[in-house]
Design a protein around this motif. Structure first.
Motif, PDB file in Angstrom:
ATOM      1  N   MET A  90       0.826  -1.225   0.000  1.00 11.24           N
ATOM      2  CA  MET A  90       0.000   0.000   0.000  1.00 11.24           C
ATOM      3  C   MET A  90       0.853   1.265   0.000  1.00 11.24           C
ATOM      4  O   MET A  90       0.473   2.284  -0.584  1.00 11.24           O
ATOM      5  N   LEU A  91       2.026   1.191   0.634  1.00  7.03           N
ATOM      6  CA  LEU A  91       2.893   2.373   0.747  1.00  7.03           C
ATOM      7  C   LEU A  91       3.278   2.910  -0.628  1.00  7.03           C
ATOM      8  O   LEU A  91       3.455   4.104  -0.813  1.00  7.03           O
ATOM      9  N   HIS A  98      -4.479   0.999  -3.699  1.00  7.15           N
ATOM     10  CA  HIS A  98      -4.007   1.331  -2.352  1.00  7.15           C
ATOM     11  C   HIS A  98      -5.089   1.036  -1.306  1.00  7.15           C
ATOM     12  O   HIS A  98      -4.837   0.397  -0.292  1.00  7.15           O
ATOM     13  N   ARG A 102      -5.034  -1.526   1.872  1.00 13.11           N
ATOM     14  CA  ARG A 102      -5.081  -1.001   3.234  1.00 13.11           C
ATOM     15  C   ARG A 102      -6.273  -1.575   4.002  1.00 13.11           C
ATOM     16  O   ARG A 102      -6.188  -1.863   5.196  1.00 13.11           O
ATOM     17  N   ALA A 248       7.809  -1.205   9.193  1.00 15.11           N
ATOM     18  CA  ALA A 248       7.205   0.071   9.589  1.00 15.11           C
ATOM     19  C   ALA A 248       6.809   0.044  11.055  1.00 15.11           C
ATOM     20  O   ALA A 248       6.757   1.075  11.713  1.00 15.11           O
ATOM     21  N   THR A 252      10.351   2.783  13.432  1.00 15.77           N
ATOM     22  CA  THR A 252       9.791   4.121  13.647  1.00 15.77           C
ATOM     23  C   THR A 252       9.427   4.349  15.110  1.00 15.77           C
ATOM     24  O   THR A 252       9.748   5.389  15.689  1.00 15.77           O
ATOM     25  N   THR A 253       8.774   3.350  15.697  1.00 14.08           N
ATOM     26  CA  THR A 253       8.314   3.510  17.083  1.00 14.08           C
ATOM     27  C   THR A 253       9.499   3.480  18.045  1.00 14.08           C
ATOM     28  O   THR A 253       9.509   4.200  19.050  1.00 14.08           O
ATOM     29  N   ARG A 301       7.846  10.682  -3.649  1.00 17.28           N
ATOM     30  CA  ARG A 301       6.733  10.678  -4.599  1.00 17.28           C
ATOM     31  C   ARG A 301       7.306  10.827  -6.009  1.00 17.28           C
ATOM     32  O   ARG A 301       8.479  11.180  -6.168  1.00 17.28           O
ATOM     33  N   LEU A 324       9.545  15.849   5.567  1.00 20.39           N
ATOM     34  CA  LEU A 324       8.572  16.035   6.654  1.00 20.39           C
ATOM     35  C   LEU A 324       9.226  16.718   7.846  1.00 20.39           C
ATOM     36  O   LEU A 324       8.633  17.566   8.505  1.00 20.39           O
ATOM     37  N   GLY A 351       4.336  14.544  10.676  1.00 21.25           N
ATOM     38  CA  GLY A 351       5.242  13.448  11.054  1.00 21.25           C
ATOM     39  C   GLY A 351       4.711  12.067  10.736  1.00 21.25           C
ATOM     40  O   GLY A 351       5.471  11.112  10.586  1.00 21.25           O
ATOM     41  N   PHE A 352       3.383  11.935  10.652  1.00 20.67           N
ATOM     42  CA  PHE A 352       2.789  10.656  10.234  1.00 20.67           C
ATOM     43  C   PHE A 352       2.309  10.750   8.786  1.00 20.67           C
ATOM     44  O   PHE A 352       1.494   9.941   8.339  1.00 20.67           O
ATOM     45  N   GLY A 353       2.778  11.737   8.049  1.00 18.52           N
ATOM     46  CA  GLY A 353       2.312  11.946   6.689  1.00 18.52           C
ATOM     47  C   GLY A 353       0.978  12.674   6.705  1.00 18.52           C
ATOM     48  O   GLY A 353       0.559  13.260   7.714  1.00 18.52           O
ATOM     49  N   HIS A 357      -1.958   8.269   2.338  1.00 19.71           N
ATOM     50  CA  HIS A 357      -0.967   7.363   2.939  1.00 19.71           C
ATOM     51  C   HIS A 357      -0.707   7.687   4.402  1.00 19.71           C
ATOM     52  O   HIS A 357       0.283   7.207   4.970  1.00 19.71           O
ATOM     53  N   CYS A 359      -0.160   7.563   8.050  1.00 21.16           N
ATOM     54  CA  CYS A 359       0.345   6.346   8.700  1.00 21.16           C
ATOM     55  C   CYS A 359      -0.759   5.449   9.259  1.00 21.16           C
ATOM     56  O   CYS A 359      -1.517   5.848  10.145  1.00 21.16           O
ATOM     57  N   GLY A 361      -0.235   2.949  11.107  1.00 24.54           N
ATOM     58  CA  GLY A 361       0.114   2.526  12.460  1.00 24.54           C
ATOM     59  C   GLY A 361       0.163   3.662  13.478  1.00 24.54           C
ATOM     60  O   GLY A 361       0.573   3.440  14.621  1.00 24.54           O
TER      61      GLY A 361
HETATM   62  C1  HEM Z   1       2.808   5.260   6.510  1.00 27.99           C
HETATM   63  C2  HEM Z   1       5.418   7.507   9.879  1.00 27.99           C
HETATM   64  C3  HEM Z   1       4.606   3.866  12.993  1.00 27.99           C
HETATM   65  C4  HEM Z   1       2.683   1.341   9.397  1.00 27.99           C
HETATM   66  C5  HEM Z   1       3.545   6.192   7.179  1.00 27.99           C
HETATM   67  C6  HEM Z   1       3.893   7.492   6.650  1.00 27.99           C
HETATM   68  C7  HEM Z   1       4.650   8.102   7.590  1.00 27.99           C
HETATM   69  C8  HEM Z   1       4.760   7.217   8.720  1.00 27.99           C
HETATM   70  C9  HEM Z   1       5.288   9.472   7.494  1.00 27.99           C
HETATM   71  C10 HEM Z   1       3.459   8.080   5.315  1.00 27.99           C
HETATM   72  C11 HEM Z   1       4.197   7.513   4.155  1.00 27.99           C
HETATM   73  C12 HEM Z   1       3.889   8.224   2.861  1.00 27.99           C
HETATM   74  O1  HEM Z   1       3.178   9.237   2.840  1.00 27.99           O
HETATM   75  O2  HEM Z   1       4.399   7.783   1.823  1.00 27.99           O
HETATM   76  C13 HEM Z   1       5.405   6.717  11.014  1.00 27.99           C
HETATM   77  C14 HEM Z   1       5.955   7.119  12.287  1.00 27.99           C
HETATM   78  C15 HEM Z   1       5.716   6.091  13.170  1.00 27.99           C
HETATM   79  C16 HEM Z   1       5.023   5.052  12.439  1.00 27.99           C
HETATM   80  C17 HEM Z   1       6.651   8.443  12.561  1.00 27.99           C
HETATM   81  C18 HEM Z   1       6.064   5.956  14.621  1.00 27.99           C
HETATM   82  C19 HEM Z   1       6.381   6.919  15.357  1.00 27.99           C
HETATM   83  C20 HEM Z   1       3.999   2.867  12.307  1.00 27.99           C
HETATM   84  C21 HEM Z   1       3.557   1.628  12.883  1.00 27.99           C
HETATM   85  C22 HEM Z   1       3.026   0.918  11.873  1.00 27.99           C
HETATM   86  C23 HEM Z   1       3.115   1.710  10.649  1.00 27.99           C
HETATM   87  C24 HEM Z   1       3.655   1.231  14.354  1.00 27.99           C
HETATM   88  C25 HEM Z   1       2.373  -0.424  12.014  1.00 27.99           C
HETATM   89  C26 HEM Z   1       2.599  -1.501  11.713  1.00 27.99           C
HETATM   90  C27 HEM Z   1       2.568   2.188   8.323  1.00 27.99           C
HETATM   91  C28 HEM Z   1       2.006   1.787   7.048  1.00 27.99           C
HETATM   92  C29 HEM Z   1       2.037   2.919   6.216  1.00 27.99           C
HETATM   93  C30 HEM Z   1       2.621   3.993   6.994  1.00 27.99           C
HETATM   94  C31 HEM Z   1       1.474   0.412   6.688  1.00 27.99           C
HETATM   95  C32 HEM Z   1       1.543   3.031   4.781  1.00 27.99           C
HETATM   96  C33 HEM Z   1       0.146   3.575   4.813  1.00 27.99           C
HETATM   97  C34 HEM Z   1      -0.425   3.771   3.445  1.00 27.99           C
HETATM   98  O3  HEM Z   1       0.314   3.743   2.451  1.00 27.99           O
HETATM   99  O4  HEM Z   1      -1.653   3.934   3.364  1.00 27.99           O
HETATM  100  N1  HEM Z   1       4.069   6.062   8.451  1.00 27.99           N
HETATM  101  N2  HEM Z   1       4.863   5.459  11.131  1.00 27.99           N
HETATM  102  N3  HEM Z   1       3.712   2.895  10.957  1.00 27.99           N
HETATM  103  N4  HEM Z   1       2.927   3.512   8.254  1.00 27.99           N
HETATM  104 FE1  HEM Z   1       3.798   4.513   9.731  1.00 27.99          FE
END
Ligand code: HEM
Length: 411
Positions: A90-91, A98, A102, A248, A252-253, A301, A324, A351-353, A357, A359, A361
C-alpha cells in the motif's frame, strides 16, 4: 534498480553526506526553506521540497504526485527474486489499489481495536523496565525499552515467534539504512535484495503454516485475504504486506520512544512531574516529539504530469522527496518552531504523513509511546543524558540514535 533504491530515499543529499549531520539537519532545512524551498539535485536526480505548505500539497494530491516509484522515468523494474516485494505494498500503490490493500488490515489498527490490548502492552513494557531500572541508576533507552517493546508488539500482532525478533532488527535496519561508507551502489542494492528475499522466504513459511492453522493474528488475516475465493491479495502482495508491517511497525516507534526520552531529558522545568500520571499531557507531549524530532524525516513521490512549484517546473516522471522533518520545523506554520513545547496544541504536524498514505500505524505508535513512557515515568524521578556524543541511526531518513544511555533517580 536505480542507485537511489526503490524508494529513492536512501540516496543521501550532499549536504547530509557527513553522518554526524543526520542528528542536526535542522539548520540546513531552514536555509533550504528560505533560499531554495523546491530545488532539483542533479546528483540524486531528485527534487527536494522543504516548506510545510508545499509538502502538504504534495501529500494531498495523489493524482499529480504518485506514491508508486514505478512512475519515475528512470525506474528500472526489479528483476531479482524477492527484490520488488516491498513495492507491491500500500505504501507504494496509488488509489484505488491502495485502498483495497489497506482495507485488509485497517480494522486491526483502529484505536478502539487497540484499546483492548493496552493492559497487555502495559505488562510488556513494565516487564522490560522492571529488568532495566534498578539501583545502578543507568540504562540504555534503545536496548532496554525502545527496541524490544515495539518489536514484541508488532511480532505478537503479526503472530510470529518471539525467538525470531533478533532477525527482525537486522532485516528492518537493512531495509531503511543508507549505503555504508565505501560501499558501491551495486553491493548496496545486492544487500537490500538479499534481505527482502530472506524476509519473503521467512513469511512464505509462516503463511503456509497459517493456512493450515489460522489464529487470531494479522498473518491469518493476510492469509485469508490471499487464499479466499475472489482473493484480494496476490502471493507477492501478501508477503510484501508482512514485510511492510514488520519494518514500519518497529523502527519508527523505537525512534519515537527514544526521541521522546531525549526531548524530556533536555526539557526545562519539572516536565517529568507534569507528565507523570497525566495521560492527556503525555499524549500531547508525544505528539510534539513527532513534530520536533520526527522519526521519519522524508518520504518520496513521483510527478505524474508537469507541475509548477515555487516557479520551478517539475516534469512528469521526476522523483520528489518531501522533507517532513523540515515541514515540521517551518516557522511559517509553527510559532517558535525550533523549540520543543510539550504543551503545544493542536500539533498539525506532518510526522505521520497526510492524506491517502497517512500512517496506518499512528494509533499503535501513539499507544506504545504513551504506555512505554508512562511506565518509565512511574519508575524514575527524572532522567539525564549519560552521553553527550550520540550516534545517529544508520538511516538518513529515520531520525534517532543508535543508543541512548541515561542516568536516573529511581522512584
Ligand atoms: C505510513 C510515519 C509507525 C505502518 C507512514 C507514513 C509516515 C509514517 C510518514 C506516510 C508515508 C507516505 O506518505 O508515503 C510513522 C511514524 C511512526 C510510524 C513516525 C512511529 C512513530 C507505524 C507503525 C506501523 C506503521 C507502528 C504499524 C505496523 C505504516 C504503514 C504505512 C505507513 C502500513 C503506509 C500507509 C499507506 O500507504 O496507506 N508512516 N509510522 N507505521 N505507516 Fe507509519
Amino acid at each position: 534498480m536505480s542507485s537511489a533504491g526503490p524508494q529513492g530515499l536512501q540516496a543521501v543529499p550532499e549536504e547530509l553526506q557527513d553522518r554526524e549531520s543526520w542528528l542536526d539537519p535542522f539548520d540546513w532545512y531552514e536555509r533550504m526553506r528560505d533560499e531554495a524551498p523546491v530545488r532539483y539535485d542533479p546528483e540524486r536526480r531528485t527534487w527536494d521540497v522543504f516548506r510545510y505548505e508545499d509538502v502538504k500539497r504534495v501529500l494531498d494530491d495523489d493524482d499529480t504526485f504518485s506514491a508508486d516509484p514505478g512512475e519515475a522515468s528512470d525506474f528500472v523494474e526489479p528483476e531479482g527474486p524477492g527484490e520488488g516485494l516491498i513495492l507491491d505494498t500500500m505504501l507504494f500503490e496509488d488509489p484505488p489499489r491502495h485502498d483495497e490493500l489497506r482495507n485488509v488490515v485497517d480494522e486491526w489498527f483502529q484505536p478502539r481495536t487497540l484499546a483492548d490490548r493496552e493492559p497487555h502492552f502495559r505488562e510488556l513494557a513494565g516487564e522490560l523496565l522492571d529488568d532495566a531500572v534498578g539501583p545502578g541508576g543507568e540504562m540504555d533507552v534503545v536496548g532496554d525499552l525502545a527496541y524490544p517493546f515495539p518489536v514484541t508488539v508488532i511480532g505478537e500482532l503479526l503472530g510470529v515467534p518471539s525467538s525470531d525478533h533478533d532477525r527482525f532488527k537486522t532485516w528492518s535496519d537493512t531495509l531503511v539504512e543508507a549505503a555504508s561508507d565505501g560501499e558501491s551502489a551495486d553491493a548496496f542494492a545486492d544487500r537490500q535484495q538479499r534481505t527482502q528475499m530472506e524476509m519473503g522466504q521467512y513469511f512464505l513459511e509462516m503463511i503456509e503454516d497459517r493456512r493450515e492453522d489460522p489464529r487470531d493474528d494479522l498473518l491469518s488475516v493476510i492469509v485469508t485475504a490471499e487464499s479466499s475465493e475472489g482473493e484480494t491479495l496476490s502471493r507477492e502482495e501478501a508477503l510484501g504486506m508482512c514485510i511492510l508491517l514488520l519494518v514500519a511497525g518497529n523502527i519508527t516507534t523505537t525512534n519515537l520512544i527514544t526521541n521522546a526520552v531525549r526531548c524530556f531529558a533536555e526539557a526545562d522545568g519539572d516536565l517529568f512531574d507534569d507528565l507523570r500520571g497525566d495521560d492527556r499531557a503525555l499524549t500531547g507531549a508525544v505528539e510534539e516529539v513527532v513534530r520536533y524530532r520526527s522519526p521519519v524525516q522524508a518520504m518520496s513521490r513521483v510527478a505524474t504530469e508537469d507541475v509548477t512549484m515555487r516557479g520551478e517546473t517539475v516534469e512528469a516522471g521526476d522523483r520528489i522527496i518531501v522533507w517532513l522533518g523540515s515541514a515540521n520545523r517551518d516557522e511559517r506554520k509553527f510559532e517558535a518552531a525550533d523549540e520543543f513545547r510539550p504543551d503545544r496544541s493542536p500539533a498539525q504536524h506532518l510526522g505521520f504523513g497526510h492524506g491517502t498514505h497517512y500512517c496506518l500505524g499512528a494509533p499503535l505508535a501513539r499507544l506504545e509511546a504513551k504506555v512505554g513512557l508512562s511506565e518509565l515515568l512511574d519508575r524514575v524521578e527524572n532522567v539525564r543524558l549519560a552521553e553527550t556524543s550520540l550516534q545517529p541511526t544508520r538511516s538518513s531518513f529515520v531520525y534517532g540514535v543508535e543508543s541512548l544511555p541515561i542516568r536516573y533517580d529511581e522512584r
